[in-house]
Design a protein around this motif. Structure first.
Motif, mmCIF file in Angstrom:
data_model
loop_
_atom_site.group_PDB
_atom_site.id
_atom_site.type_symbol
_atom_site.label_atom_id
_atom_site.label_comp_id
_atom_site.label_asym_id
_atom_site.label_seq_id
_atom_site.Cartn_x
_atom_site.Cartn_y
_atom_site.Cartn_z
ATOM 1 N N UNK A 36 -23.186 -20.018 -37.574
ATOM 2 C CA UNK A 36 -21.817 -20.062 -38.157
ATOM 3 C C UNK A 36 -20.921 -21.322 -36.911
ATOM 4 N N UNK A 37 -21.291 -20.903 -35.664
ATOM 5 C CA UNK A 37 -20.556 -21.797 -34.766
ATOM 6 C C UNK A 37 -21.140 -23.334 -35.064
ATOM 7 N N UNK A 38 -21.955 -23.616 -35.228
ATOM 8 C CA UNK A 38 -22.385 -24.984 -35.138
ATOM 9 C C UNK A 38 -23.384 -25.308 -34.030
ATOM 10 N N UNK A 39 -23.830 -26.443 -34.089
ATOM 11 C CA UNK A 39 -24.688 -27.145 -32.926
ATOM 12 C C UNK A 39 -23.754 -27.836 -31.963
ATOM 13 N N UNK A 40 -23.666 -27.436 -30.595
ATOM 14 C CA UNK A 40 -23.179 -28.210 -29.736
ATOM 15 C C UNK A 40 -23.936 -29.449 -29.444
ATOM 16 N N UNK A 41 -23.374 -30.277 -28.630
ATOM 17 C CA UNK A 41 -24.025 -31.524 -28.588
ATOM 18 C C UNK A 41 -25.070 -31.502 -27.283
ATOM 19 N N UNK A 42 -24.505 -30.623 -26.309
ATOM 20 C CA UNK A 42 -25.451 -30.651 -25.148
ATOM 21 C C UNK A 42 -26.657 -29.664 -24.976
ATOM 22 N N UNK A 43 -27.091 -29.074 -26.165
ATOM 23 C CA UNK A 43 -27.990 -28.027 -26.405
ATOM 24 C C UNK A 43 -29.386 -28.675 -26.865
ATOM 25 N N UNK A 44 -30.188 -29.000 -26.322
ATOM 26 C CA UNK A 44 -31.562 -29.554 -26.842
ATOM 27 C C UNK A 44 -32.138 -28.818 -28.022
ATOM 28 N N UNK A 45 -32.590 -29.102 -28.864
ATOM 29 C CA UNK A 45 -33.376 -28.687 -30.128
ATOM 30 C C UNK A 45 -32.733 -27.525 -30.537
ATOM 31 N N UNK A 46 -31.292 -27.558 -30.588
ATOM 32 C CA UNK A 46 -30.755 -26.154 -31.041
ATOM 33 C C UNK A 46 -31.143 -25.682 -32.180
ATOM 34 N N UNK A 47 -31.543 -26.418 -33.345
ATOM 35 C CA UNK A 47 -31.810 -25.867 -34.599
ATOM 36 C C UNK A 47 -33.086 -25.042 -34.530
ATOM 37 N N UNK A 48 -34.163 -25.646 -33.936
ATOM 38 C CA UNK A 48 -35.345 -24.922 -33.611
ATOM 39 C C UNK A 48 -35.028 -23.759 -32.847
ATOM 40 N N UNK A 49 -34.193 -23.540 -32.160
ATOM 41 C CA UNK A 49 -33.930 -22.047 -31.201
ATOM 42 C C UNK A 49 -33.125 -21.440 -32.381
ATOM 43 N N UNK A 50 -32.547 -21.766 -33.114
ATOM 44 C CA UNK A 50 -31.860 -20.730 -34.000
ATOM 45 C C UNK A 50 -32.716 -20.235 -35.207
ATOM 46 N N UNK A 51 -33.768 -21.195 -35.450
ATOM 47 C CA UNK A 51 -34.663 -20.839 -36.549
ATOM 48 C C UNK A 51 -35.419 -19.786 -35.972
ATOM 49 N N UNK A 52 -36.117 -19.943 -34.607
ATOM 50 C CA UNK A 52 -36.881 -19.085 -33.843
ATOM 51 C C UNK A 52 -36.280 -17.705 -33.961
ATOM 52 N N UNK A 53 -34.975 -17.542 -33.789
ATOM 53 C CA UNK A 53 -34.211 -16.309 -33.694
ATOM 54 C C UNK A 53 -34.395 -15.778 -34.764
ATOM 55 N N UNK A 54 -34.088 -16.565 -36.110
ATOM 56 C CA UNK A 54 -34.081 -15.862 -37.648
ATOM 57 C C UNK A 54 -35.677 -15.422 -37.898
ATOM 58 N N UNK A 55 -36.688 -16.340 -37.363
ATOM 59 C CA UNK A 55 -37.956 -15.941 -37.592
ATOM 60 C C UNK A 55 -38.423 -14.673 -37.156
ATOM 61 N N UNK A 56 -38.061 -14.389 -35.690
ATOM 62 C CA UNK A 56 -38.250 -13.282 -35.149
ATOM 63 C C UNK A 56 -37.642 -11.889 -35.746
ATOM 64 N N UNK A 57 -36.305 -12.141 -36.173
ATOM 65 C CA UNK A 57 -35.531 -11.140 -36.695
ATOM 66 C C UNK A 57 -36.112 -10.685 -38.151
ATOM 67 N N UNK A 58 -36.607 -11.872 -38.936
ATOM 68 C CA UNK A 58 -37.335 -11.648 -40.209
ATOM 69 C C UNK A 58 -38.590 -10.681 -39.940
ATOM 70 N N UNK A 59 -39.092 -10.942 -39.068
ATOM 71 C CA UNK A 59 -40.478 -10.113 -38.860
ATOM 72 C C UNK A 59 -40.358 -8.582 -38.592
ATOM 73 N N UNK A 60 -39.339 -8.605 -37.811
ATOM 74 C CA UNK A 60 -38.873 -7.036 -37.586
ATOM 75 C C UNK A 60 -38.348 -6.352 -38.923
ATOM 76 N N UNK A 61 -37.719 -7.149 -39.882
ATOM 77 C CA UNK A 61 -37.417 -6.672 -40.997
ATOM 78 C C UNK A 61 -38.623 -6.298 -41.957
ATOM 79 N N UNK A 62 -39.793 -7.165 -41.661
ATOM 80 C CA UNK A 62 -40.954 -6.965 -42.509
ATOM 81 C C UNK A 62 -41.537 -5.433 -42.001
ATOM 82 N N UNK A 63 -41.503 -5.389 -40.722
ATOM 83 C CA UNK A 63 -42.140 -4.125 -40.169
ATOM 84 C C UNK A 63 -41.394 -3.026 -40.477
#
Length: 951
Positions: free
Chosen positions: A112-139
């Protein structure tokens, strides 16, 4: 004035400062999970949902969120994520769902906050967080929430611009496939795996991960069997196996590893092992035994798969048995038993399968191998294997013989020695006993005797086993009796009596004496049965049946006499006296021409019932009712049989007895009322048939008796009649009311004419009933108009009622109507004192004309229509000869009018009209003798009711 000196109400705070404050507070509370006053996870999750809603609203409003604000949100989101990791290590088992919701708030904040300019490869970090959360939901089993997380993350890295993006996208696709598979969407899961192949090709780890997921989906499809034919477990498992081979062939995997290093694809061999094993499972479920063996050969030829899993050998055995290769199956069974990792239960199950296919011939070798393999439970293993043999043997005598040899072998018997095998010995005895009794019921008595005798090898000789040993001896006696080895049977029953004397042993000795023809000895033994401790009079009844079965009439009579003597002495008996009489009647039923004897004992049963009451003679409760019903039904069947044989005198008496038995107990208002009613009505019917057969009139006493029976039946009939009108003559209640009226009318007909009013009332009551049909009324009307003393009033009423009832129905039966009209014509002729001058016959024809007007061709019987036409025309001829010209014209006109409505008489119309015109010219308008009488019918055409028919 400086800005700092301004009043607070004039200072402008930074934009959305309150959101940051709330978020910072909630994150701090999440971090302070060990504090005693820490809020519950559910409240923290609710607070974060509220903040996310507010943040989304702020982000979408103008001017949105500035760069500094985004950085602060990202900083807090990472703190929240790290706190969630710590909380997961600490553990909140009672609030796992709320904990995952708190964790998911971190990537939601970043998104929701959006991607700041100074954070490298931010989308991948957000996607990784969603991925790990989804795995917990699967469990947690929430595939829907997991899919939602993966779907939010996928667009962030879908461009796959960097290596990190591609790695995250691969893991997202694999996770989405896993979630789709759990949700039952296997086709989507396979599509996601296919989409992941280019992403996985970059590294052996990606290929291995893709192979593992193909294996997982393949196992799911194999277990669930989805209806989609495009989803094939074999293809999925083969794809996983190919990916394993590809990963194993990569340079990073084939390169030698240095000391302390690990291969690039750990657990790759484990995936390959499972692929081959589940491919074998899939092939064996498809009954592709050669394909199963190919998978097993590939597994065994592969290097580095470790020790052979027991399922490999088990499936190899199944495939060999399925393909009929028994020699290879034996080798696989030996290999499985030699596998130290194979559980005993798997070895026993494999032995069961092998023995079920090969039969008992190889049983010795298998049982000895089991005994060596399963040292702690050799007896239990032998029992399981032999049980499988019993189940597969079925009713085959050849296999049963081999089983008896195995069970009696000393090496097998020795396995069951010792106090620790007591349960197994009992089970083995039960197996042999069950198999033996099955063959006994199948009349394989020789095999049954062998099995029962072998079962005694597993019965101890202690006091507790006396009853079981005695049972074995008795069954052996029965087997040899069936084989007609009577001397051998007598030896076994003597042994049984030594172990445990009982009435059962005495009864079997009685049966042997009967079969040997020693009737005097059998009678002596029967009379001593009452002296046994466990004596039961039921054995006397059984003795009677055995005597009857052996055709020993003298023994059966002696047993019945002895049993009836016990009743005469007034001793309490578990059997009723009626049971003895029933057995005697059952015996007499086998003898032809025994109607008089059966009637004699049936009368005795009725007399005893009258003297002692139903319960005393038949017994109490349901038993007494069943016994009573047996006599009632037997009397009913005997009456019907006598009726078929035209022995109507016996038929009458048996119907009377049936009525008495059916009405006993609860009176005539119980469920047997209909049968009582039937018996009384049919009994009177048989009485009338006796009169007809003997050509001698009934006596006054018989007539009185018949009227009494029908009067009694008449009181019961209302409760048996249908509640709504019926039209089918085949309905039972419908016919019995008719038969009641029919028989009653005939009995009244035996009296003088003073009974005519009673007959009229009888038929009026019948006509008013809902069970009345036009056919019944017609039959009764025809009967009333015949005989030496016809009741013309009754006949006229019935015939007219028949016509009225038929016309009132939805589908009038014009066959019945035409027959009634013809009978009415005949009846009017009998009542016509003045000949053709009377209007009685003419009124019937006028009624017939009114009925046929408007009918379609063929509805009214053509022959009856022709008869009406010709009869009316012929009556004009008689009137013409008598000089009654107006009457002649009336009948001519009736004939012509009728002829116009029947296809079968239309050919005569022209000739009839021509003759009528000539008759008119000749006769003119002169009045005749008939026309001058008072009340004579009009002869003018204008005044005729049939004028319309002449137009």
């Amino acid at each position: 004035m400086k800005i700092s000196e301004l009043s607070p109400e004039y200072r402008q705070p930074p934009p959305h400062a309150g959101l940051l404050t709330d978020l910072n507070r909630v994150v701090a509370e999440v971090e302070a999970f060990e504090a005693p006053d820490s809020p519950p996870p559910q409240k923290l999750a609710a607070d974060l949902r509220r903040i996310l809603t507010s943040l989304a609203s702020a982000a979408s409003s103008s001017p949105g969120l500035d760069e500094g604000f985004r950085l602060k949100v990202w900083n807090l989101a990472f703190r929240l994520w790290n706190a969630c990791v710590d909380r997961a290590n600490y553990g909140f088992p009672e609030a796992r769902v709320a904990e995952v919701e708190i964790r998911q708030a971190a990537p939601e904040l970043l998104l929701v906050a959006g991607l700041p300019k100074d954070i490298p490869n931010g989308p991948a970090k957000v996607a990784a967080f969603f991925h790990r959360t989804g795995l917990i939901w699967l469990d947690l089993g929430r595939a829907d929430l997991a899919s939602a997380c993966f779907e939010k993350a996928t667009p962030l890295v879908s461009a796959a611009d960097t290596e990190e993006d591609r790695a995250v996208l691969l893991h997202l696709n694999l996770a989405r496939a896993r979630a789709a598979s759990r949700a039952g969407e296997h086709a989507l899961a396979v599509a996601l795996l296919s989409r992941s192949k280019p992403l996985a090709a970059a590294s052996p780890e990606g290929v291995k991960a893709l192979a593992a997921e193909y294996l997982h989906i393949g196992k799911a499809v194999l277990s669930r069997k989805p209806p989609d034919p495009a989803l094939d477990a074999s293809n999925l498992l083969t794809e996983a196996l190919d990916l394993c081979e590809k990963a194993a062939a990569s340079p990073s995997c084939t390169a030698p590893t240095t000391q302390g290093s690990t291969p690039a694809t750990p657990n790759l061999q484990l995936i390959k092992d499972q692929c081959l094993r589940f491919l074998a499972v899939e092939r064996i479920e498809a009954k592709d035994y050669e394909g199963t063996l190919r998978c097993i050969r590939v597994w065994r030829d592969s290097q580095g798969l470790g020790e052979e899993h027991p399922s490999i050998g088990f499936m190899a055995l199944q495939a060999c048995l399925g393909s009929g290769n028994l020699a290879e199956a034996e080798g696989e069974l030996e290999r499985l038993m030699a596998n130290a990792g194979a559980p005993d239960c798997v070895c026993v199950t494999a032995a069961e399968l092998y023995l079920a296919s090969t039969g008992p011939d190889a049983a010795f070798k298998v049982l000895l191998a089991l005994a060596a393999r399963c040292r702690a439970g050799a007896a239990a293993a032998a029992v399981r294997a032999l049980k499988k043999m019993f189940e597969s043997a079925g009713g085959g005598t050849g296999r049963a013989r081999v089983i008896t040899e195995i069970a009696s072998d000393e090496r097998v018997v020795k396995l069951f020695d010792g106090p620790t095998n007591t349960h197994e010995r009992s089970t083995m005895h039960a197996l042999l006993w069950t198999c033996g009794t099955e063959h006994f019921h199948a009349k394989n008595y020789e095999i049954s005797a062998d099995l029962i005798e072998r079962s005694m090898l597993y019965v101890s000789r202690d006091e507790e086993s006396r009853s079981r040993r005695a049972s074995c001896f008795r069954v052996l006696c029965l087997c040899h009796m069936a084989l007609r080895h009577l001397d051998r049977a007598q030896e076994f029953i003597i042994e049984a009596e030594k172990v445990e004397p009982s009435i059962r042993c005495a009864f079997l000795k009685f049966k042997i004496l009967l079969q040997k023809g020693e009737e005097d000895e059998a009678i002596k033994l029967m009379k001593t049965m009452a002296g046994y401790v466990d004596f039961n009079p039921e054995f006397l009844t059984l003795s009677i049946h055995e005597a009857i079965a052996c055709k020993s009439v003298r023994v059966a009579i002696a047993a019945l006499t002895f049993l009836l003597g016990l009743y005469s002495a007034g001793k309490p008996m578990p059997m009723t006296e009626a049971a003895v009489l029933r057995n005697l009647i059952a015996l007499l039923l086998r003898e032809p021409g025994s109607e008089a004897e059966i009637l004699k004992y049936s009368r005795r049963a009725k007399l005893r019932m009258s003297e002692l009451g139903m319960e005393a003679i038949f017994g109490k409760g349901n038993v007494g009712l069943c016994e009573r019903n047996w006599f009632a039904v037997m009397m009913w069947n005997m009456a019907l049989q006598m009726g078929k044989e035209k022995k109507y005198e016996y038929c009458t008496e048996f119907f009377e007895l049936a009525a008495e038995f059916f009405s006993s107990g609860n009176g005539e208002d119980d469920a047997n009322s209909l049968l009582v009613c039937k018996s009384l009505i049919m009994g009177v019917g048989a009485m009338l048939l006796v009169e007809e057969l003997k050509k001698s009139p009934l006596s006054d006493s018989d007539i009185k008796k018949g009227i009494e029976m029908l009067s009694r039946a008449g009181k019961l009939l209302p409760s048996t009649l249908p509640s709504a009108p019926v039209t089918s003559d085949q309905l039972e209640g419908n016919n019995f009311l008719f038969l009641h009226t029919f028989n009653f009318y005939h009995l009244l007909n035996r009296m003088d004419t003073t009974a005519h009013p009673q007959q009229l009332q009888l038929v009026k009551n019948f006509a008013a009933s809902k069970a009345c049909t036009p056919s019944h009324l017609l039959q009764l009307g025809q009967i009333a108009s015949q005989g030496t003393q016809p009741n013309l009033q009754v006949a006229e009423f019935l015939l007219k009622a028949s016509i009225t009832t038929a016309l009132a129905s939805h589908s009038p039966n014009y066959g019945i109507i035409s027959a009634a009209l013809r009978s009415l014509v005949y009846l009017a002729g009998l009542q016509d004192i003045s000949g053709s001058m009377s209007d009685a016959v003419y009124d019937v024809f006028r009624q017939a004309y009114q009925i046929v007007v408007g009918l379609r061709d063929g509805e009214y019987p053509s022959e009856e229509g022709k008869w009406l036409t010709m009869t009316a025309w012929n009556k004009s001829s008689l009137a013409s000869r008598l000089g009654q010209r107006s009457v002649a014209r009336k009948w001519m006109k009736m004939g012509i009018d009728l002829a116009r409505h029947f296809q079968s008489t239309k050919q005569y119309i022209s000739a009839m009209e021509e003759y009528f015109e000539n008759f008119q010219k000749v006769s003119g308008k002169e009045p005749d003798e008939c026309s001058q009488q008072d009340g004579a019918p009009s002869t003018s055409l204008s005044g005729s009711v049939f004028q319309a028919g002449l137009v």
